[in-house]
Scaffold this motif. Structure first.
Motif, PDB file in Angstrom:
ATOM      1  N   ILE A 172       0.843  -1.209   0.000  1.00 52.05           N
ATOM      2  CA  ILE A 172       0.000   0.000   0.000  1.00 52.05           C
ATOM      3  C   ILE A 172       0.872   1.250   0.000  1.00 52.05           C
ATOM      4  CG2 ILE A 172      -1.671   1.333   1.344  1.00 52.05           C
ATOM      5  CD1 ILE A 172      -2.830  -1.356   2.301  1.00 52.05           C
ATOM      6  N   ALA A 173       1.922   1.242   0.826  1.00 51.26           N
ATOM      7  CA  ALA A 173       2.837   2.387   0.860  1.00 51.26           C
ATOM      8  C   ALA A 173       3.420   2.640  -0.524  1.00 51.26           C
ATOM      9  CB  ALA A 173       3.952   2.143   1.872  1.00 51.26           C
ATOM     10  N   PHE A 174       3.814   1.573  -1.196  1.00 52.34           N
ATOM     11  CA  PHE A 174       4.373   1.702  -2.545  1.00 52.34           C
ATOM     12  C   PHE A 174       3.323   2.221  -3.517  1.00 52.34           C
ATOM     13  CE2 PHE A 174       5.322  -0.031  -6.769  1.00 52.34           C
ATOM     14  CZ  PHE A 174       6.604   0.473  -6.959  1.00 52.34           C
ATOM     15  N   LYS A 175       2.072   1.773  -3.377  1.00 47.56           N
ATOM     16  CA  LYS A 175       1.005   2.173  -4.303  1.00 47.56           C
ATOM     17  C   LYS A 175       0.662   3.653  -4.172  1.00 47.56           C
ATOM     18  CE  LYS A 175      -2.543  -0.491  -5.176  1.00 47.56           C
ATOM     19  NZ  LYS A 175      -2.321  -0.797  -6.596  1.00 47.56           N
ATOM     20  N   VAL A 176       0.918   4.246  -3.005  1.00 46.85           N
ATOM     21  CA  VAL A 176       0.637   5.677  -2.841  1.00 46.85           C
ATOM     22  C   VAL A 176       1.915   6.514  -2.915  1.00 46.85           C
ATOM     23  CG1 VAL A 176      -1.474   5.270  -1.524  1.00 46.85           C
ATOM     24  CG2 VAL A 176       0.704   5.547  -0.299  1.00 46.85           C
ATOM     25  N   GLY A 177       2.990   5.919  -3.419  1.00 51.68           N
ATOM     26  CA  GLY A 177       4.198   6.690  -3.704  1.00 51.68           C
ATOM     27  C   GLY A 177       5.054   7.039  -2.512  1.00 51.68           C
ATOM     28  N   ILE A 178       4.979   6.248  -1.436  1.00 48.46           N
ATOM     29  CA  ILE A 178       5.816   6.492  -0.261  1.00 48.46           C
ATOM     30  C   ILE A 178       6.720   5.283  -0.066  1.00 48.46           C
ATOM     31  CG2 ILE A 178       5.868   6.927   2.223  1.00 48.46           C
ATOM     32  CD1 ILE A 178       3.178   8.307   1.956  1.00 48.46           C
ATOM     33  N   ASN A 179       8.006   5.474  -0.250  1.00 46.35           N
ATOM     34  CA  ASN A 179       8.956   4.359  -0.217  1.00 46.35           C
ATOM     35  C   ASN A 179       9.491   4.057   1.172  1.00 46.35           C
ATOM     36  OD1 ASN A 179       8.748   4.097  -3.038  1.00 46.35           O
ATOM     37  ND2 ASN A 179      10.292   5.702  -3.345  1.00 46.35           N
ATOM     38  N   ASN A 180       9.286   4.973   2.096  1.00 43.61           N
ATOM     39  CA  ASN A 180       9.746   4.772   3.467  1.00 43.61           C
ATOM     40  C   ASN A 180       8.572   4.272   4.302  1.00 43.61           C
ATOM     41  OD1 ASN A 180      10.267   5.434   6.332  1.00 43.61           O
ATOM     42  ND2 ASN A 180      12.148   6.350   5.546  1.00 43.61           N
ATOM     43  N   LEU A 181       8.653   3.026   4.726  1.00 40.96           N
ATOM     44  CA  LEU A 181       7.532   2.403   5.427  1.00 40.96           C
ATOM     45  C   LEU A 181       7.238   3.073   6.759  1.00 40.96           C
ATOM     46  CD1 LEU A 181       5.427   0.168   5.334  1.00 40.96           C
ATOM     47  CD2 LEU A 181       7.070  -1.358   6.437  1.00 40.96           C
ATOM     48  N   PHE A 182       8.283   3.455   7.492  1.00 43.56           N
ATOM     49  CA  PHE A 182       8.062   4.128   8.772  1.00 43.56           C
ATOM     50  C   PHE A 182       7.358   5.469   8.562  1.00 43.56           C
ATOM     51  CE2 PHE A 182       9.210   6.876  12.306  1.00 43.56           C
ATOM     52  CZ  PHE A 182       8.856   6.077  13.393  1.00 43.56           C
ATOM     53  N   TYR A 183       7.782   6.203   7.546  1.00 41.40           N
ATOM     54  CA  TYR A 183       7.132   7.487   7.258  1.00 41.40           C
ATOM     55  C   TYR A 183       5.677   7.276   6.851  1.00 41.40           C
ATOM     56  CZ  TYR A 183       5.968  11.883   5.001  1.00 41.40           C
ATOM     57  OH  TYR A 183       5.337  13.037   4.637  1.00 41.40           O
ATOM     58  N   PHE A 184       5.411   6.227   6.089  1.00 44.45           N
ATOM     59  CA  PHE A 184       4.028   5.923   5.699  1.00 44.45           C
ATOM     60  C   PHE A 184       3.161   5.689   6.929  1.00 44.45           C
ATOM     61  CE2 PHE A 184       0.856   2.574   4.925  1.00 44.45           C
ATOM     62  CZ  PHE A 184       0.018   3.255   4.051  1.00 44.45           C
ATOM     63  N   ARG A 185       3.658   4.880   7.863  1.00 50.28           N
ATOM     64  CA  ARG A 185       2.893   4.613   9.082  1.00 50.28           C
ATOM     65  C   ARG A 185       2.674   5.896   9.880  1.00 50.28           C
ATOM     66  NH1 ARG A 185       6.445  -0.748  10.190  1.00 50.28           N
ATOM     67  NH2 ARG A 185       4.975  -2.326   9.440  1.00 50.28           N
ATOM     68  N   GLN A 186       3.694   6.736   9.890  1.00 48.48           N
ATOM     69  CA  GLN A 186       3.606   8.005  10.611  1.00 48.48           C
ATOM     70  C   GLN A 186       2.516   8.891  10.007  1.00 48.48           C
ATOM     71  OE1 GLN A 186       7.408   9.979  11.599  1.00 48.48           O
ATOM     72  NE2 GLN A 186       6.575  11.808  10.634  1.00 48.48           N
ATOM     73  N   CYS A 187       2.491   9.000   8.673  1.00 51.08           N
ATOM     74  CA  CYS A 187       1.471   9.796   7.988  1.00 51.08           C
ATOM     75  C   CYS A 187       0.072   9.231   8.206  1.00 51.08           C
ATOM     76  CB  CYS A 187       1.760   9.855   6.486  1.00 51.08           C
ATOM     77  SG  CYS A 187       3.194  10.831   6.038  1.00 51.08           S
TER      78      CYS A 187
END
Length: 321
Positions: free
Chosen positions: A284-299
C-alpha cells in the motif's frame, strides 16, 4: 550484526559433519527502538518528509489589495487597516488586476468608477482567471441602486459598500468575508478526498472555476499516485502557475499547503487500499508513492489516529461486536 537487526540466530552442529546456521529477520522492520544516524538520544524517530517542503510561506498578515483612483480614499483605507493587513494599492482597474495576479492577495477592496478599467470589469477578469477566482472582492460605490448592485454581483463581487463609509464598517465587512472563507477552507481540508454528501455540499459552495481547479488537482495526484515525485513543483507546472501562486490558492481554498493536501489525498487512497484487504502495508505504501515504510505509518497515524495495523484491528473488533 544479527542482534543489531533485531533478529535471531540458531546453530546446529554435528561432529565430523559440520554446522548449520539459521538467521531469522523481521520483514518490513523499521527499527523504531534503535538509535538512528545523527540522533543523540533514543527518542521517537521523526522521519523527514519525502515530499520536499519548498512552498512559499505566507506573511503573518493577510494581504489586502486596495484599488481606488482617489488618493485620499486609497490612503485612508491603507492607513486605517495597515495594522492588520499588508496593504497593496493600485489607482485603476488595469493596475489592480496586474497587482492581484502578481501578489495573489487574500482580499480586494475596489472602487467601481475608475479610468482605463473600472471595478466591475476588473472583478469580472479576476473571477474568471483560475489564479485569482477564489479571492473575495468588495466593491465600493457612490451609487446605491439595486441595478448597480446586481451588476456587481453578476460579475462575481462578494460584497458591496456604499460611499461614504467608515473604516470600522469596512474592517467588519472584510473580517466577515475572510472568516467565512476560512471556515469553508477548514471544512474542505478536513474532508479532502472523501466522496460523501458532506464533500458534495462543500464542493457546491465553491464557484465553478475553483471546483474545477480542485478536481484537476485531485486528478493529477491520482494519475501519478504511485510516484514519489508528485509535489508542489509538479502540480504548479501542470497547472501553469508559479509555486507561490499555487500555494496561496490551495491555502485559501483548503486551509492546507499544497504538500499537506497531497499527503492527505495519498492517505485517503491508502485507507481505501487497506479496506480492500488485498495488499500488505508495504504494498500500500508503494502504491501511494511512499517508499519509506516508517514514514508511511507516521502519515497514516496522523490522518487516522492509528497505524494501519491498529486501524484494521479496531475495524475487525468493532465488526465482531
Amino acid at each position: 550484526m544479527v542482534t543489531l537487526h533485531e533478529g535471531e540466530i540458531h546453530v546446529e552442529s554435528t561432529p565430523n559433519e559440520g554446522s548449520t546456521f539459521r538467521i531469522s529477520l523481521l520483514t518490513d522492520n523499521s527499527y523504531p527502538n534503535v538509535l538512528h544516524a545523527d540522533s543523540k538520544e533514543k527518542e521517537e524517530v521523526i522521519v523527514s518528509d519525502p515530499i520536499q517542503e519548498t512552498e512559499t510561506q505566507t506573511n503573518q498578515k493577510p494581504i489586502l489589495l486596495v484599488v481606488e483612483d482617489n488618493p485620499d480614499i486609497r490612503n485612508y483605507i491603507a492607513e486605517s487597516l495597515g495594522d492588520s493587513f499588508e496593504v497593496l494599492t493600485a489607482d485603476n482597474g488595469r493596475r489592480g488586476k496586474e497587482a492581484a495576479l502578481r501578489s495573489i492577495p487574500d482580499i480586494i477592496v475596489s472602487d467601481i468608477m475608475m479610468p482605463e478599467m473600472d471595478g466591475n470589469e476588473m472583478c469580472r477578469e479576476l473571477k474568471k482567471d483560475v489564479q485569482t477566482s477564489h479571492i473575495p472582492i468588495i466593491l465600493l460605490t457612490a451609487k446605491d441602486t439595486l441595478q448597480d448592485k446586481e451588476e456587481g454581483y453578476q460579475v462575481g463581487a462578494d460584497s458591496y459598500l456604499t460611499k461614504p463609509f467608515s473604516a470600522s464598517l469596512l474592517r467588519s465587512r472584510i473580517d466577515n468575508l475572510l472568516q467565512s472563507r476560512h471556515k469553508l477552507a477548514e471544512h474542505f481540508g478536513a474532508i479532502a478526498g472523501k466522496l460523501d454528501d458532506k464533500a458534495a455540499v462543500v464542493a457546491q459552495s465553491l464557484n465553478q472555476i475553483d471546483n474545477d481547479f480542485i478536481q484537476r488537482i485531485d486528478q493529477l495526484i491520482e494519475e501519478r499516485l504511485s510516484s514519489d515525485k508528485v509535489d508542489i513543483g509538479y502540480l504548479a507546472d501542470k497547472m501553469c502557475m508559479s509555486n507561490s501562486t499555487l500555494y496561496r490558492k490551495m491555502k485559501a481554498l483548503t486551509g492546507l499547503s499544497t504538500n499537506e493536501y497531497i499527503r492527505k489525498m495519498k492517505m485517503k487512497h491508502a485507507e481505501k487500499f487497506l479496506l480492500e484487504g488485498k495488499y500488505t502495508i508495504s504494498e500500500i505504501a508503494f502504491k501511494v508513492g511512499i517508499n519509506n515504510l516508517f514514514y508511511f505509518r507516521q502519515c497514516f497515524k496522523e490522518e487516522f489516529n492509528d497505524t494501519p495495523s491498529e486501524y484494521i484491528k479496531k475495524l475487525k473488533e468493532n465488526s465482531g461486536k
